[in-house]
Design a protein around this motif. Structure first.
Motif, PDB file in Angstrom:
ATOM      1  N   TYR A 190       7.069  -2.192   0.733  1.00 12.31           N
ATOM      2  CA  TYR A 190       5.942  -1.244   0.710  1.00 12.31           C
ATOM      3  C   TYR A 190       4.954  -1.490   1.831  1.00 12.31           C
ATOM      4  N   CYS A 191       5.085  -2.637   2.531  1.00 11.09           N
ATOM      5  CA  CYS A 191       3.940  -3.133   3.297  1.00 11.09           C
ATOM      6  C   CYS A 191       3.936  -2.777   4.785  1.00 11.09           C
ATOM      7  N   PRO A 192       2.874  -2.127   5.219  1.00  8.10           N
ATOM      8  CA  PRO A 192       2.750  -1.755   6.630  1.00  8.10           C
ATOM      9  C   PRO A 192       2.535  -2.944   7.561  1.00  8.10           C
ATOM     10  N   GLN A 193       2.276  -4.138   6.983  1.00  5.74           N
ATOM     11  CA  GLN A 193       1.960  -5.296   7.823  1.00  5.74           C
ATOM     12  C   GLN A 193       3.158  -6.215   8.075  1.00  5.74           C
ATOM     13  N   GLY A 232      -1.386 -14.992   0.341  1.00  8.70           N
ATOM     14  CA  GLY A 232       0.028 -15.297   0.144  1.00  8.70           C
ATOM     15  C   GLY A 232       0.217 -16.542  -0.706  1.00  8.70           C
ATOM     16  N   HIS A 248      -3.083 -12.371  -6.186  1.00  4.66           N
ATOM     17  CA  HIS A 248      -1.676 -12.627  -5.888  1.00  4.66           C
ATOM     18  C   HIS A 248      -0.902 -11.757  -6.873  1.00  4.66           C
ATOM     19  N   ASP A 264       3.580  -7.541  -8.451  1.00  6.88           N
ATOM     20  CA  ASP A 264       4.061  -6.288  -7.859  1.00  6.88           C
ATOM     21  C   ASP A 264       4.918  -5.414  -8.766  1.00  6.88           C
ATOM     22  N   ARG A 308      11.122 -13.864  -0.838  1.00 13.08           N
ATOM     23  CA  ARG A 308      10.597 -14.822  -1.824  1.00 13.08           C
ATOM     24  C   ARG A 308      11.000 -14.299  -3.193  1.00 13.08           C
ATOM     25  N   ARG A 314       5.969 -16.504  -6.873  1.00  9.93           N
ATOM     26  CA  ARG A 314       4.678 -15.871  -7.184  1.00  9.93           C
ATOM     27  C   ARG A 314       4.044 -16.573  -8.388  1.00  9.93           C
ATOM     28  N   ILE A 340       2.222  -2.780  -8.304  1.00 10.22           N
ATOM     29  CA  ILE A 340       2.250  -1.468  -7.647  1.00 10.22           C
ATOM     30  C   ILE A 340       3.149  -0.555  -8.471  1.00 10.22           C
ATOM     31  N   ASN A 392      -2.077  -0.849  -8.442  1.00  8.40           N
ATOM     32  CA  ASN A 392      -2.015  -0.082  -7.194  1.00  8.40           C
ATOM     33  C   ASN A 392      -1.018   1.058  -7.347  1.00  8.40           C
ATOM     34  N   HIS A 393      -1.330   2.186  -6.722  1.00 14.91           N
ATOM     35  CA  HIS A 393      -0.315   3.221  -6.555  1.00 14.91           C
ATOM     36  C   HIS A 393       0.230   3.029  -5.146  1.00 14.91           C
ATOM     37  N   ALA A 407      -5.142   0.539  -4.934  1.00 17.67           N
ATOM     38  CA  ALA A 407      -4.694   1.364  -3.800  1.00 17.67           C
ATOM     39  C   ALA A 407      -4.212   2.726  -4.276  1.00 17.67           C
ATOM     40  N   LEU A 442      -6.759  -2.453   3.294  1.00 18.28           N
ATOM     41  CA  LEU A 442      -6.524  -3.473   4.332  1.00 18.28           C
ATOM     42  C   LEU A 442      -6.236  -2.770   5.649  1.00 18.28           C
TER      43      LEU A 442
HETATM   44  N1  SAM Z   1       0.187 -11.395   2.189  1.00 15.02           N
HETATM   45  C1  SAM Z   1      -0.409 -11.641   0.943  1.00 15.02           C
HETATM   46  C2  SAM Z   1       0.487 -11.329  -0.218  1.00 15.02           C
HETATM   47  O1  SAM Z   1       1.429 -10.581  -0.088  1.00 15.02           O
HETATM   48  O2  SAM Z   1       0.211 -11.830  -1.318  1.00 15.02           O
HETATM   49  C3  SAM Z   1      -1.736 -10.953   0.754  1.00 15.02           C
HETATM   50  C4  SAM Z   1      -1.936  -9.548   1.272  1.00 15.02           C
HETATM   51  S1  SAM Z   1      -0.892  -8.302   0.544  1.00 15.02           S
HETATM   52  C5  SAM Z   1      -1.146  -6.940   1.619  1.00 15.02           C
HETATM   53  C6  SAM Z   1      -1.731  -7.928  -0.973  1.00 15.02           C
HETATM   54  C7  SAM Z   1      -1.127  -6.907  -1.884  1.00 15.02           C
HETATM   55  O3  SAM Z   1      -1.337  -5.603  -1.377  1.00 15.02           O
HETATM   56  C8  SAM Z   1       0.365  -6.928  -2.112  1.00 15.02           C
HETATM   57  O4  SAM Z   1       0.744  -7.896  -3.037  1.00 15.02           O
HETATM   58  C9  SAM Z   1       0.624  -5.546  -2.675  1.00 15.02           C
HETATM   59  O5  SAM Z   1       0.527  -5.570  -4.073  1.00 15.02           O
HETATM   60  C10 SAM Z   1      -0.509  -4.710  -2.073  1.00 15.02           C
HETATM   61  N2  SAM Z   1       0.013  -3.711  -1.134  1.00 15.02           N
HETATM   62  C11 SAM Z   1       0.465  -3.927   0.120  1.00 15.02           C
HETATM   63  N3  SAM Z   1       0.888  -2.787   0.685  1.00 15.02           N
HETATM   64  C12 SAM Z   1       0.691  -1.806  -0.229  1.00 15.02           C
HETATM   65  C13 SAM Z   1       0.941  -0.401  -0.248  1.00 15.02           C
HETATM   66  N4  SAM Z   1       1.493   0.214   0.793  1.00 15.02           N
HETATM   67  N5  SAM Z   1       0.605   0.292  -1.348  1.00 15.02           N
HETATM   68  C14 SAM Z   1       0.057  -0.334  -2.411  1.00 15.02           C
HETATM   69  N6  SAM Z   1      -0.196  -1.656  -2.452  1.00 15.02           N
HETATM   70  C15 SAM Z   1       0.125  -2.381  -1.391  1.00 15.02           C
END
Ligand code: SAM
Ligand code: DTB
Ligand code: SF4
Length: 338
Positions: free
Chosen positions: A83-86, A156, A176, A179, A192, A197, A216, A246-247, A287, A315
């Motif tokens: 799901y993560c843009p990062q 993390g 933390h 998900d 992981r 977790r 999420i 989160n959605h 979210a 974020l």
């Molecule tokens: N890197 C660390 C981690 O994963 O625990 C901390 C930052 S991470 C971005 C925090 C949380 O943001 C993730 O566990 C996830 O639940 C939520 N998250 C990240 N991307 C998302 C998205 N596109 N939509 C909804 N929630 C998101």
């Protein structure tokens, strides 16, 4: 998990008296997935009524807690969360950014406080922090704490001793998320596992820091998987003080981009069941609010959400504008906690 016999029952009106008594002790109530699934399956009005009933027994009605997020280290993450843009491996257009300075974090926190936020949450795109990262984040925590705000960090996985150090610097909450359900986890993240977790959550608990843990929805999971996630959260002992629901924010370039849209009422149901199963927790409508109508957000508050992310950005993605949120809260007669 099978249903056990010490379950404090809610009566037909959702009266939580027995449950409240039980929760004063440890988390004696263990939820099995079937029980939670049965809650999710209830007629919508019955479920929301029950959740609002529980909500009013444990919390002041018509109040909301406001948390503001900042990304203190953006992008380039080695993990593969779908799901993560990062995550470095997906091409999402998020620009990597080195660690912010303590000064810029403090000025963002101070602006957030000015706008009414009571908690400031610092997020970093790491699998887990290195010792020198911990040193930097400790300075940020102490400086934000000195402004009179509650502090939260999400960095993390933590190694032994790291939570303790963050706590000593003044960390109030560690976020933390689990998900999703254990069964669906591998479809979303492979770098992981669930136990990793849970181990970090245990570290945080043992360091005496409040646990902020949620998940999420809208990632293509079944209702059963949503029940599985809530069961995991509600059976943590004790269950988290803060539960962000989160959605999924769909970001182009991530594997989950293009996932079939979830019916918004399913999201509301998930909030309601989090409220019923974790009565004392702050349940955060997290979210995805920017993509949600005001009516759906109002239903989430009715279902027991009493916290939101507040500020124009999460974020890396957008959140409703502050003025828009203030107008919505005004319209609903909801006051922010100070
Ligand atoms: N890197 C660390 C981690 O994963 O625990 C901390 C930052 S991470 C971005 C925090 C949380 O943001 C993730 O566990 C996830 O639940 C939520 N998250 C990240 N991307 C998302 C998205 N596109 N939509 C909804 N929630 C998101
Ligand atoms: C949480 O449960 N949700 C927040 C916070 N904890 C760190 C993060 C949401 C991130 C949404 C995608 C983004 O903005 O990058
Ligand atoms: Fe990295 Fe956290 Fe994003 Fe996963 S959710 S890719 S661990 S920043």
């Amino acid at each position: 998990m099978r249903c056990n016999s010490i379950t404090p029952e809610l009566d037909d009106d959702g009266n939580a008296g027995e449950m409240k008594k039980a929760q004063k002790e440890r988390n004696s109530k263990k939820w099995c997935v079937e029980e939670i699934r049965a809650l999710l399956d209830r007629p919508f009005n019955d479920l929301i009524f029950q959740a609002q009933h529980v909500h009013r027994e444990f919390h002041a009605a018509n109040t909301v807690q406001l948390s503001t997020l900042i990304s203190v280290k953006t992008g380039g993450c080695p993990e593969d969360c779908g799901y993560c843009p990062q995550a470095a491996r997906y091409h999402t257009g998020v620009e990597n950014q080195a660690m912010l300075s303590v000064e810029s974090v403090v000025s963002a926190a101070s602006a957030a406080k000015e706008q009414g936020a009571t908690r400031f949450c610092m997020g970093a795109a790491w699998r887990g922090p290195k010792q020198r990262d911990i040193e930097n984040v400790k300075q940020m925590i102490s400086a934000v704490k000195a402004l009179g705000m509650e502090t939260c960090a999400t960095l993390g996985m933590l190694k032994q001793g790291q939570a303790q150090q963050l706590g000593e610097a003044g960390l109030d909450y560690y976020n933390h998320n689990l998900d999703t359900s254990p069964d669906y986890y591998e479809a979303i993240i492979t770098t992981r596992d669930y136990q990793d977790r849970l181990n970090t959550l245990q570290e945080v608990r043992e360091a005496g820091i409040n646990v902020c843990c949620g998940g999420i929805v809208g990632m293509g999971e079944t209702r059963e998987a949503r029940a599985g996630l809530i069961a995991q959260l509600a059976n943590l002992d004790p269950y988290p003080e803060s539960v962000p629901i989160n959605h999924l924010v769909q970001v182009e370039g991530t594997p989950l981009y293009g996932t079939a849209k979830l019916d918004p009422l399913e999201f509301v149901r998930t909030i309601a069941v989090a409220r019923i199963t974790m009565p004392k927790a702050m349940v955060r409508l997290s979210a995805g609010r920017r993509e949600m109508s005001e009516a759906v957000q109002a239903l989430c508050f009715l279902a027991g959400a009493n916290s939101i992310f507040y500020g124009d950005k999460l974020l890396t993605t957008g959140n409703p504008e502050v003025q828009q949120d203030q107008a919505l809260l005004n319209k609903l007669g909801i006051e922010s906690l100070t």
